[in-house]
Design a protein around this motif. Sequence first.
Motif, mmCIF file in Angstrom:
data_model
loop_
_atom_site.group_PDB
_atom_site.id
_atom_site.type_symbol
_atom_site.label_atom_id
_atom_site.label_comp_id
_atom_site.label_asym_id
_atom_site.label_seq_id
_atom_site.Cartn_x
_atom_site.Cartn_y
_atom_site.Cartn_z
ATOM 1 N N ALA A 115 4.325 10.465 -6.685
ATOM 2 C CA ALA A 115 5.364 10.765 -7.978
ATOM 3 C C ALA A 115 4.836 10.995 -9.070
ATOM 4 C CB ALA A 115 6.436 9.486 -7.989
ATOM 5 N N ALA A 116 3.460 10.766 -9.416
ATOM 6 C CA ALA A 116 2.594 10.835 -10.500
ATOM 7 C C ALA A 116 2.036 12.392 -10.280
ATOM 8 C CB ALA A 116 1.627 9.749 -10.709
ATOM 9 N N GLY A 117 2.049 13.031 -9.215
ATOM 10 C CA GLY A 117 1.461 14.200 -8.858
ATOM 11 C C GLY A 117 0.205 14.535 -8.284
ATOM 12 N N ASP A 118 -0.035 13.397 -7.631
ATOM 13 C CA ASP A 118 -1.579 13.511 -7.188
ATOM 14 C C ASP A 118 -1.340 14.431 -5.856
ATOM 15 O OD1 ASP A 118 -4.366 12.223 -6.828
ATOM 16 O OD2 ASP A 118 -3.602 12.107 -4.782
ATOM 17 N N ALA A 128 0.937 -1.047 0.156
ATOM 18 C CA ALA A 128 -0.120 -0.072 -0.056
ATOM 19 C C ALA A 128 0.670 1.285 0.075
ATOM 20 C CB ALA A 128 -0.943 -0.057 1.360
ATOM 21 N N GLY A 129 2.038 1.173 0.919
ATOM 22 C CA GLY A 129 2.813 2.362 0.908
ATOM 23 C C GLY A 129 3.611 2.581 -0.407
ATOM 24 N N ASP A 130 3.890 1.488 -0.999
ATOM 25 C CA ASP A 130 4.737 1.592 -2.328
ATOM 26 C C ASP A 130 3.965 2.251 -3.325
ATOM 27 O OD1 ASP A 130 7.015 0.320 -1.128
ATOM 28 O OD2 ASP A 130 6.520 -1.453 -1.820
ATOM 29 N N ALA A 131 2.408 1.632 -3.504
ATOM 30 C CA ALA A 131 1.744 2.209 -4.539
ATOM 31 C C ALA A 131 1.180 3.772 -4.288
ATOM 32 C CB ALA A 131 0.302 1.361 -4.520
ATOM 33 N N LEU A 132 1.465 4.109 -2.905
ATOM 34 C CA LEU A 132 1.189 5.650 -2.470
ATOM 35 C C LEU A 132 2.172 6.280 -3.033
ATOM 36 C CD1 LEU A 132 -0.668 7.391 -0.992
ATOM 37 C CD2 LEU A 132 0.894 7.033 1.071
ATOM 38 N N ILE A 133 3.506 6.060 -3.005
ATOM 39 C CA ILE A 133 4.583 6.606 -3.482
ATOM 40 C C ILE A 133 4.621 6.788 -5.106
ATOM 41 C CG2 ILE A 133 7.345 6.347 -4.028
ATOM 42 C CD1 ILE A 133 7.535 5.071 -1.323
ATOM 43 N N ASP A 134 4.178 5.909 -5.629
ATOM 44 C CA ASP A 134 3.860 5.988 -7.116
ATOM 45 C C ASP A 134 2.917 7.014 -7.540
ATOM 46 O OD1 ASP A 134 5.867 3.914 -7.623
ATOM 47 O OD2 ASP A 134 4.309 2.163 -7.764
ATOM 48 N N MET A 135 1.827 7.143 -6.700
ATOM 49 C CA MET A 135 0.736 7.819 -6.822
ATOM 50 C C MET A 135 1.331 9.601 -6.581
ATOM 51 S SD MET A 135 -2.973 7.728 -4.960
ATOM 52 C CE MET A 135 -4.120 9.068 -4.826
#
Length: 459
Positions: A99-102, A90-97
Amino acid sequence: DLIDVTGDAYVEDGAMVDVSTIGYVAEGAYTIMAADGALLYNSALTNLTVPDSLVLTYELEVDDVYNTVILNADRETYEEIGVVSNGIPAGDALIDMAAAGDEQANDLMAVLDNSTDLELIQTILSSLAPEQYGAFLDLSSIGFAGFGDLLASNMGSNHLALIERNKLSESGPVLSRQTAFDRDASGWSAWAQALAKTGDQDDDGDLAGYDYDTTAIAFGFDNKLSENLVLGLSVGFGNTDADFDYFNQSTDMDSTYGSVYGTYAKDAMYIDAALSIASNDYDSDRILVLGPEEMVKVTSSTDGSEVGLYIGGGYYMVDTDTMYFAPTASLSWSQIDVDGFTEKGAGSLNLEVDDYDSTSTVTTLGFRFGGKLGVMEPEFRLAWAHDFGDDDRKVTAKYVGGPSEFEIEAAEPEMDSALIGLGAKFLVSEDFTLYLDYDGELRSDFESHTISGGLRYDF
């Protein structure tokens, strides 16, 4: 932010670089000051105090060639700092999110990146990945099994006493309860039964356990087509309410059931079969933790279905005027499908959950031992059950505002269980029977208890 100086730049002793308001910080080198002229500082510049976090560490570096001050950020993975279970993906996906600018993900990353409290970080990340969705599979099985118990009890009511009635044995599944009087061919019977079940699944390591309460009611009609064969139809309705150990997660499941069933019996042997279906509606809510004192409520709704096949039987090794004993065995197969859904209440942090399913193949071996005390027949049942189906309780999800999918695990059930039952049948008249039962299921880290009762009338 970059401080761009025209001319010479002088950094005083004790100056501090404040990174607490930056938000999400990716690992890398950041130029925070650049001077067109000379960069003046003393030896203390490279030892400036920079606020650290549990996730990020910082180091200042001076480039005298380009007259810049560089902030090097080093990021630990969530697993490296001690986060466990669903909090890691869940944390790794949050980082990607982020980084994508959300923006919402970036704000939450600011909380995580500026914290030195591992418990808070674990709480936030775990609340992003609720175990309750994977547990839908087990809640569905619990409700389906409850309807199956009611059906089994009433299939058992088609029993025709072996010695007195042409050796036609009880025709319920392995754990069938009820005895009924003989009927003429083409005779109809109607029955109704209700149950209340409660159970508890312990935590599975770092995965949340839950407790649940189930109620169900079923009605049916069957017809004795010949001396050896009975066929019937049944419908039922049930509700299962589950409360999970973490983050106020709860799920309410309403179910509608239907079944076609039959039994064949000859001499001391009986065989039962049933085809059953279910339609499930799931309504869930949970708490999403966004900071030390900030929480939001998240809700979701979805549908699902289940189909199952059952075959079982037994053989009366002993059947006298006062007692009976019958070894029993059964085989059942079922498949559960849950539709995908999207949560509400958390903005871009809502989860989109994919469709998922599970299959189960369960065998049982046991016995039934009962007495015949006139109008009352007490019975004791014991069996061992093994599930050869899926024990994987993973679902695939992504944040509404994020690019990356991740898996959420739920507590996995043990494959072996002990089934124990006690019951009593009351033969009110040749046409009317009442019955009351207790059934328990015991597994490692799991237990359930059921009280059921019902009536049957032979036309």
